[in-house]
Write a protein that holds these residues in place. Structure first.
Motif, PDB file in Angstrom:
ATOM      1  N   SER A  93     -38.412 -22.285 -11.156  1.00 33.36           N
ATOM      2  CA  SER A  93     -38.518 -20.826 -11.040  1.00 33.36           C
ATOM      3  C   SER A  93     -39.580 -20.435 -10.022  1.00 33.36           C
ATOM      4  O   SER A  93     -39.623 -19.315  -9.546  1.00 33.36           O
ATOM      5  N   ILE A  94     -40.443 -21.388  -9.702  1.00 34.87           N
ATOM      6  CA  ILE A  94     -41.452 -21.142  -8.664  1.00 34.87           C
ATOM      7  C   ILE A  94     -41.405 -22.322  -7.711  1.00 34.87           C
ATOM      8  O   ILE A  94     -41.343 -23.467  -8.146  1.00 34.87           O
ATOM      9  N   VAL A  95     -41.410 -22.038  -6.425  1.00 35.88           N
ATOM     10  CA  VAL A  95     -41.518 -23.112  -5.447  1.00 35.88           C
ATOM     11  C   VAL A  95     -42.655 -22.755  -4.501  1.00 35.88           C
ATOM     12  O   VAL A  95     -42.663 -21.663  -3.935  1.00 35.88           O
ATOM     13  N   SER A  96     -43.585 -23.628  -4.354  1.00 33.61           N
ATOM     14  CA  SER A  96     -44.796 -23.406  -3.546  1.00 33.61           C
ATOM     15  C   SER A  96     -45.440 -22.050  -3.853  1.00 33.61           C
ATOM     16  O   SER A  96     -45.724 -21.267  -2.952  1.00 33.61           O
ATOM     17  N   GLY A  97     -45.572 -21.745  -5.108  1.00 32.35           N
ATOM     18  CA  GLY A  97     -46.265 -20.526  -5.503  1.00 32.35           C
ATOM     19  C   GLY A  97     -45.428 -19.248  -5.463  1.00 32.35           C
ATOM     20  O   GLY A  97     -45.849 -18.208  -5.959  1.00 32.35           O
ATOM     21  N   ALA A  98     -44.229 -19.303  -4.870  1.00 35.30           N
ATOM     22  CA  ALA A  98     -43.408 -18.097  -4.773  1.00 35.30           C
ATOM     23  C   ALA A  98     -42.218 -18.188  -5.729  1.00 35.30           C
ATOM     24  O   ALA A  98     -41.681 -19.274  -5.951  1.00 35.30           O
ATOM     25  N   PRO A  99     -41.796 -17.050  -6.280  1.00 33.20           N
ATOM     26  CA  PRO A  99     -40.642 -17.064  -7.182  1.00 33.20           C
ATOM     27  C   PRO A  99     -39.388 -17.562  -6.458  1.00 33.20           C
ATOM     28  O   PRO A  99     -39.171 -17.227  -5.300  1.00 33.20           O
ATOM     29  N   ASN A 100     -38.598 -18.319  -7.163  1.00 33.83           N
ATOM     30  CA  ASN A 100     -37.370 -18.858  -6.586  1.00 33.83           C
ATOM     31  C   ASN A 100     -36.189 -18.287  -7.370  1.00 33.83           C
ATOM     32  O   ASN A 100     -35.911 -18.710  -8.492  1.00 33.83           O
ATOM     33  N   VAL A 101     -35.525 -17.305  -6.764  1.00 23.67           N
ATOM     34  CA  VAL A 101     -34.515 -16.543  -7.497  1.00 23.67           C
ATOM     35  C   VAL A 101     -33.398 -17.437  -8.023  1.00 23.67           C
ATOM     36  O   VAL A 101     -32.989 -17.346  -9.180  1.00 23.67           O
ATOM     37  N   ARG A 102     -32.917 -18.343  -7.195  1.00 25.23           N
ATOM     38  CA  ARG A 102     -31.819 -19.214  -7.633  1.00 25.23           C
ATOM     39  C   ARG A 102     -32.216 -20.021  -8.864  1.00 25.23           C
ATOM     40  O   ARG A 102     -31.443 -20.181  -9.801  1.00 25.23           O
ATOM     41  N   GLY A 103     -33.436 -20.501  -8.836  1.00 27.53           N
ATOM     42  CA  GLY A 103     -33.923 -21.282  -9.977  1.00 27.53           C
ATOM     43  C   GLY A 103     -34.021 -20.438 -11.235  1.00 27.53           C
ATOM     44  O   GLY A 103     -33.620 -20.866 -12.325  1.00 27.53           O
ATOM     45  N   ILE A 104     -34.535 -19.236 -11.057  1.00 22.20           N
ATOM     46  CA  ILE A 104     -34.678 -18.344 -12.214  1.00 22.20           C
ATOM     47  C   ILE A 104     -33.302 -18.044 -12.825  1.00 22.20           C
ATOM     48  O   ILE A 104     -33.098 -18.139 -14.029  1.00 22.20           O
ATOM     49  N   VAL A 105     -32.350 -17.715 -11.941  1.00 18.49           N
ATOM     50  CA  VAL A 105     -30.992 -17.410 -12.413  1.00 18.49           C
ATOM     51  C   VAL A 105     -30.400 -18.598 -13.172  1.00 18.49           C
ATOM     52  O   VAL A 105     -29.831 -18.458 -14.261  1.00 18.49           O
ATOM     53  N   ALA A 106     -30.557 -19.773 -12.612  1.00 19.06           N
ATOM     54  CA  ALA A 106     -29.957 -20.958 -13.237  1.00 19.06           C
ATOM     55  C   ALA A 106     -30.604 -21.270 -14.589  1.00 19.06           C
ATOM     56  O   ALA A 106     -29.921 -21.578 -15.564  1.00 19.06           O
ATOM     57  N   GLN A 107     -31.919 -21.167 -14.655  1.00 14.07           N
ATOM     58  CA  GLN A 107     -32.581 -21.435 -15.934  1.00 14.07           C
ATOM     59  C   GLN A 107     -32.176 -20.410 -16.989  1.00 14.07           C
ATOM     60  O   GLN A 107     -31.973 -20.742 -18.152  1.00 14.07           O
ATOM     61  N   GLU A 108     -32.054 -19.152 -16.545  1.00 15.80           N
ATOM     62  CA  GLU A 108     -31.637 -18.100 -17.480  1.00 15.80           C
ATOM     63  C   GLU A 108     -30.226 -18.366 -18.003  1.00 15.80           C
ATOM     64  O   GLU A 108     -29.947 -18.154 -19.174  1.00 15.80           O
TER      65      GLU A 108
END
Ligand SMILES: Nc1ncnc2c1ncn2[C@@H]1O[C@H](COP(=O)(O)OP(=O)(O)OP(=O)(O)O)[C@@H](O)[C@H]1O
Ligand SMILES: [Mg+2]
Length: 362
Positions: free
Chosen positions: A137-152
């Motif tokens: 959900s975070i990559v190099s300190g910044a939110p990662n939308v694709r990751g957030i969506v997938a985890q959700e």
């Protein structure tokens, strides 16, 4: 269910034929699988292991196991997907997963299946999520939308009992609480961050390097660090896995880094091993391919030196040895790969590309 045909040990014994050096993980997955199959609550499982340590191989082995046991067919609704697929927003709320389970159930149950039967088939599903470390959900300190969506999306399935789902013009309510999730990922930088915490953090006894002598006589110092001994949920949160998501995995297993001995076994033993496959190739030309013990040790030694690729390194090393011979298989008789041939191939690479081409005629 005393008459259930399969015990964890049976699963373990069979999977172990194709997966080398990961007995703890195999044991864990065997128990989870049997629990799931008999309808007992089974723990969702997260496998963490370096690249090329056998995560995908283990998932595949479980699929084969189920596919090869006809008597388990009605329970065997199993799908494997890359976590990345779940990042497609339009398929949110786990529909990508349910869609696959649904399609599988339909195929298994045939054209006359009732919607009820299909729903039961989906609810009994087993879902392998590979490369789960790619949905941070975070990559190099910044939110990662694709990751957030997938985890959700996964979380929706893992935490909700009733998920609505439409397919073929029907609308279903799926109770997803019995679906078994097994996720796997390499979690590359996790290793370093936990090692850092373990070596310079406050909560540790400092590690002393141990001297390791390889089977080929090479001596080196290594830190006796096994990620599993130090890993905490916290490390995974910091890595970018959200607490709600990761805490749904009751069982976390860290796969072993493969040692030289494991690599040698992987090279020859499994049914689809590199060496067996190569033998098949030469057999087509009437050649009986053999390998000496020394050659095998040398290949495993070379592969073990390559960092970060695990057993995949075996292929690269072997390609160098076998390339020219595959191009011109001299018909008939026995062809034996010996230590000398392997050492020459390795030396050619280590000494630079130019020599690698000269080796052909030997
Ligand atoms: N423990 C193992 N037992 C048998 N074969 C293995 C094992 N580990 C790796 N291999 C071999 O190495 C290759 C790569 O392994 P695999 O795909 O399982 O790695 P992975 O752990 O999924 O790595 P990645 O994180 O890069 O996806 C496979 O083709 C397999 O033949
Ligand atoms: Mg993999």
């Amino acid at each position: 269910m005393s008459d259930f045909p399969i015990r964890p040990k049976d699963v373990f014994d069979e999977i172990r034929k194709s997966v080398v050096g990961q007995d703890d993980a195999i044991r864990e997955i065997s128990v989870a699988l049997v629990k799931h199959l008999v309808g007992h609550p089974a723990p969702n499982m997260l496998m963490i292991g370096n690249s090329g340590s056998g995560k995908t191989t283990l998932m595949r082995a479980v699929e084969y196991f189920l596919a090869n046991h006809g008597e388990l067919r009605e329970f065997a609704n199993i799908v494997r997907m890359n976590a990345n697929v779940l990042a497609e927003e339009r398929q949110g709320y786990g529909r990508a997963v349910l869609g696959r389970l649904y399609a599988n159930a339909r195929k298994m149950l045939g054209p006359d299946a009732t919607p009820d039967a299909i729903v039961r088939g989906v609810e009994r599903g087993i879902v392998f999520i590979d490369e789960v470390d790619k949905i941070r959900s975070i990559v190099s300190g910044a939110p990662n939308v694709r990751g957030i969506v997938a985890q959700e999306a996964l979380l929706t399935l893992m935490e909700n009992e009733n998920v609505e789902f439409e397919a073929d013009g029907w609308s279903f309510v799926i109770n997803s609480s019995h679906i078994l999730f097994v996720a796997g990922g390499a979690f590359e930088e996790l290793y370093e961050s936990v090692l850092r915490r373990a070596t310079i953090g406050q909560d540790v006894t400092p590690m002393k390097p141990v001297v390791v002598v390889s089977s080929s006589g090479e001596v080196r110092e290594e830190l006796p660090f096994h990620l599993g001994d130090y890993l905490k949920y916290d490390d995974l949160f910091r890595y970018g896995m959200t607490p709600q998501f990761i805490s749904r995995f009751e069982s976390i297993v860290v796969l072993n880094d493969l040692a030289e001995g494991d690599l040698a076994r992987i090279f020859v033993e499994p049914e689809q091993s590199i060496f067996r496959t190569s033998r098949e190739y030469f057999k087509r030309f009437g050649i009986d391919l053999q390998i000496t013990r020394g050659a095998l040790v040398a290949i495993a030694w070379d592969a073990a030196r390559q960092k970060r690729v695990g057993a995949r390194a075996l292929r690269e090393t072997y390609r160098r040895v076998i390339r020219a011979l595959e191009f011109e298989p001299t018909a008939g008789g026995t062809l034996t790969i010996d230590e000398e041939m392997v050492k020459r191939a390795i030396a050619a690479r280590d000494g630079g590309g130019a020599q690698a081409h000269r080796r052909t005629g030997s």
